[in-house]
Design a protein around this motif. Sequence first.
Motif, PDB file in Angstrom:
ATOM      1  N   LEU A 113       0.802  -1.218   0.000  1.00 39.92           N
ATOM      2  CA  LEU A 113       0.000   0.000   0.000  1.00 39.92           C
ATOM      3  C   LEU A 113       0.836   1.271   0.000  1.00 39.92           C
ATOM      4  N   ASN A 114       2.073   1.160   0.416  1.00 41.72           N
ATOM      5  CA  ASN A 114       2.982   2.298   0.373  1.00 41.72           C
ATOM      6  C   ASN A 114       3.854   2.227  -0.882  1.00 41.72           C
ATOM      7  N   PRO A 115       4.585   3.274  -1.225  1.00 39.25           N
ATOM      8  CA  PRO A 115       5.472   3.244  -2.390  1.00 39.25           C
ATOM      9  C   PRO A 115       6.532   2.153  -2.260  1.00 39.25           C
ATOM     10  N   PRO A 116       7.138   1.721  -3.377  1.00 34.14           N
ATOM     11  CA  PRO A 116       8.104   0.614  -3.356  1.00 34.14           C
ATOM     12  C   PRO A 116       9.236   0.790  -2.345  1.00 34.14           C
ATOM     13  N   GLU A 117       9.708   2.011  -2.189  1.00 29.54           N
ATOM     14  CA  GLU A 117      10.825   2.233  -1.259  1.00 29.54           C
ATOM     15  C   GLU A 117      10.400   2.130   0.198  1.00 29.54           C
ATOM     16  N   GLN A 118       9.084   1.990   0.444  1.00 36.16           N
ATOM     17  CA  GLN A 118       8.586   1.894   1.815  1.00 36.16           C
ATOM     18  C   GLN A 118       7.948   0.548   2.133  1.00 36.16           C
ATOM     19  N   ASN A 119       7.719  -0.312   1.127  1.00 36.82           N
ATOM     20  CA  ASN A 119       7.046  -1.579   1.442  1.00 36.82           C
ATOM     21  C   ASN A 119       8.038  -2.727   1.555  1.00 36.82           C
ATOM     22  N   THR A 278      -7.176  -0.326  19.179  1.00 36.42           N
ATOM     23  CA  THR A 278      -5.938  -1.005  18.804  1.00 36.42           C
ATOM     24  C   THR A 278      -4.687  -0.221  19.156  1.00 36.42           C
ATOM     25  N   GLY A 279      -4.845   0.962  19.711  1.00 35.68           N
ATOM     26  CA  GLY A 279      -3.696   1.807  19.987  1.00 35.68           C
ATOM     27  C   GLY A 279      -3.525   2.834  18.898  1.00 35.68           C
ATOM     28  N   LYS A 280      -2.891   3.930  19.219  1.00 32.35           N
ATOM     29  CA  LYS A 280      -2.738   5.036  18.270  1.00 32.35           C
ATOM     30  C   LYS A 280      -1.521   4.794  17.381  1.00 32.35           C
ATOM     31  N   ASN A 281      -1.795   4.524  16.104  1.00 31.16           N
ATOM     32  CA  ASN A 281      -0.710   4.340  15.149  1.00 31.16           C
ATOM     33  C   ASN A 281      -0.047   5.682  14.876  1.00 31.16           C
ATOM     34  N   CYS A 282       1.255   5.720  15.060  1.00 30.38           N
ATOM     35  CA  CYS A 282       1.959   7.002  14.991  1.00 30.38           C
ATOM     36  C   CYS A 282       2.240   7.458  13.575  1.00 30.38           C
ATOM     37  N   CYS A 283       2.356   6.498  12.634  1.00 23.32           N
ATOM     38  CA  CYS A 283       3.123   6.826  11.432  1.00 23.32           C
ATOM     39  C   CYS A 283       2.447   6.407  10.133  1.00 23.32           C
ATOM     40  N   LEU A 284       1.121   6.379  10.106  1.00 20.85           N
ATOM     41  CA  LEU A 284       0.410   6.037   8.881  1.00 20.85           C
ATOM     42  C   LEU A 284       0.242   7.271   8.012  1.00 20.85           C
ATOM     43  N   ASN A 285       0.352   7.088   6.722  1.00 25.55           N
ATOM     44  CA  ASN A 285       0.112   8.145   5.759  1.00 25.55           C
ATOM     45  C   ASN A 285      -1.354   8.074   5.338  1.00 25.55           C
ATOM     46  N   SER A 286      -2.098   9.126   5.572  1.00 27.91           N
ATOM     47  CA  SER A 286      -3.533   9.101   5.295  1.00 27.91           C
ATOM     48  C   SER A 286      -3.844   8.867   3.821  1.00 27.91           C
ATOM     49  N   SER A 287      -2.894   9.116   2.940  1.00 26.01           N
ATOM     50  CA  SER A 287      -3.133   8.910   1.508  1.00 26.01           C
ATOM     51  C   SER A 287      -3.249   7.437   1.151  1.00 26.01           C
ATOM     52  N   LYS A 388       8.697   2.198  21.022  1.00 27.45           N
ATOM     53  CA  LYS A 388       7.815   2.863  21.976  1.00 27.45           C
ATOM     54  C   LYS A 388       6.561   3.449  21.341  1.00 27.45           C
ATOM     55  N   ASP A 389       6.676   4.083  20.178  1.00 25.22           N
ATOM     56  CA  ASP A 389       5.559   4.824  19.585  1.00 25.22           C
ATOM     57  C   ASP A 389       4.721   4.006  18.613  1.00 25.22           C
ATOM     58  N   TYR A 390       5.089   2.776  18.331  1.00 18.45           N
ATOM     59  CA  TYR A 390       4.397   1.993  17.311  1.00 18.45           C
ATOM     60  C   TYR A 390       3.154   1.283  17.851  1.00 18.45           C
ATOM     61  N   ALA A 391       2.120   1.248  17.009  1.00 20.23           N
ATOM     62  CA  ALA A 391       0.938   0.424  17.258  1.00 20.23           C
ATOM     63  C   ALA A 391       0.843  -0.611  16.145  1.00 20.23           C
ATOM     64  N   HIS A 392      -0.287  -1.308  16.065  1.00 19.58           N
ATOM     65  CA  HIS A 392      -0.372  -2.527  15.265  1.00 19.58           C
ATOM     66  C   HIS A 392      -0.148  -2.309  13.767  1.00 19.58           C
ATOM     67  N   ALA A 393      -0.761  -1.292  13.196  1.00 21.07           N
ATOM     68  CA  ALA A 393      -0.689  -1.096  11.749  1.00 21.07           C
ATOM     69  C   ALA A 393       0.612  -0.450  11.299  1.00 21.07           C
ATOM     70  N   ASP A 394       1.333   0.183  12.208  1.00 22.69           N
ATOM     71  CA  ASP A 394       2.583   0.837  11.838  1.00 22.69           C
ATOM     72  C   ASP A 394       3.587  -0.152  11.248  1.00 22.69           C
TER      73      ASP A 394
END
Length: 418
Positions: A113-119, A278-287, A388-394
């Motif tokens: 779901l993220n760009p190639p350099e991030q998946n 599920t906990g607050k995911n810190c680092c999801l891109n809303s796009s 420390k800051d990560y939740a499940h979907a991160d």
Amino acid sequence: MALVRGFLGLAAAFCVLVVLVLVVHPHRADGFSRGFFAASKGVVIPPLAGICATSVIVHDYKCQEHEVTTQDGYILSLQRIPEGRVVRNGAGNKRQPVLIQHGVLVDGMTWFLNPPEQNLPMILADNGFDVWIANTRGTRFSRRHTSLDPSIPDFWDWSWDELVSFDIPAIFDFVYGQTGQKIDYVGHSLGTLIALASFSEGKLVNQMKSAALLSPIAYLSHMNTALGVVAAKAFVGEITTIFGLAEFDPKGEPVGNFLKSLCAHPGVDCYDLLSALTGKNCCLNSSTIDLFLMNEPQSTSTKNMVHLAQTVRDGILAKYNYGRPDYNVMHYGEATPPIYNLSNIPHDLPLFVSYGGQDALSDVGDVMLLLDSFKFHDVDKLSVQFIKDYAHADFIMGVNAKAIVYNQVVAFFKRQYS
């Protein structure tokens, strides 16, 4: 289905709701309004093109579509990215195979779901690995069987026990047969549970080189969120409408009606339901949300959801409970389901465990119980990462997951054959 309804309790309801809401992934205040309900009615479902065509080849990676048939007849979709965009000289057929297994209510597409350099799959391919992506039975590309049709209940008569006994072994046999090499493994959420259960029974270990467990699920008894009680109470009245179905379809009307009724409950804020459960995911891109809704969530079996719920209720990792001692005797030869004993996992199997401090599904307390199962593990074979800051979907969609998690996974795998 009467047996299912008979023993499903409040904890079961909570578990089901948690997993349901997990796959919505809202990020901002408007997230849920574009979320689950939009997936049912407002989003145009794309044509059933394969993962290779839609998400890999378009980024100039080679990709192969494979099929694997389990011993109980399910035909599973499996993708292979044999190399990165830049092929390293001398790699030949010696590229280390790595199998990536998704969690519940999603499929292999969730890794893209993220760009190639991030998946993760493409990062692994670019680092010299031979990457394989699994798709569990019942998901859109794995809805076939040698004799059963998904429109009949018998197709859905399975829980994660069958993923342990049939799906994962069939995929490992196939990848091992294709590559002739021991396999590195990456699992997220349910993908960690079925791997751990398999390892505990001696399955896979002879074909396994190492395993990375992201946001691991083994024990679920510590899940405790602000909306848990309300969710469980709301679910009790909906048991007959939701669990009267063999196929658990998150995009179907029964489940949609359930979530709508929950959102109408006084005091429930659906705009922040993901964080509350599920906990607050810190680092999801809303796009990525719209892309997610075009592809997920996926169906699973109701029996699978009930089995997960039993793990919450009973606080142990055991095979599916049929609800009556005599029925359990018929299936297992004993009145209670056998336990998956994680202490049986070979102490010299290299393991990498990464978990998050904000993860309310893979709660820190439950991860501590899992790590306690490894107290006799060889010290140099166990690596543990706490974020420390990560939740499940991160762990699968975080924009910084490459820097924080995936680079560590790559380094861990490379240490096993250096």
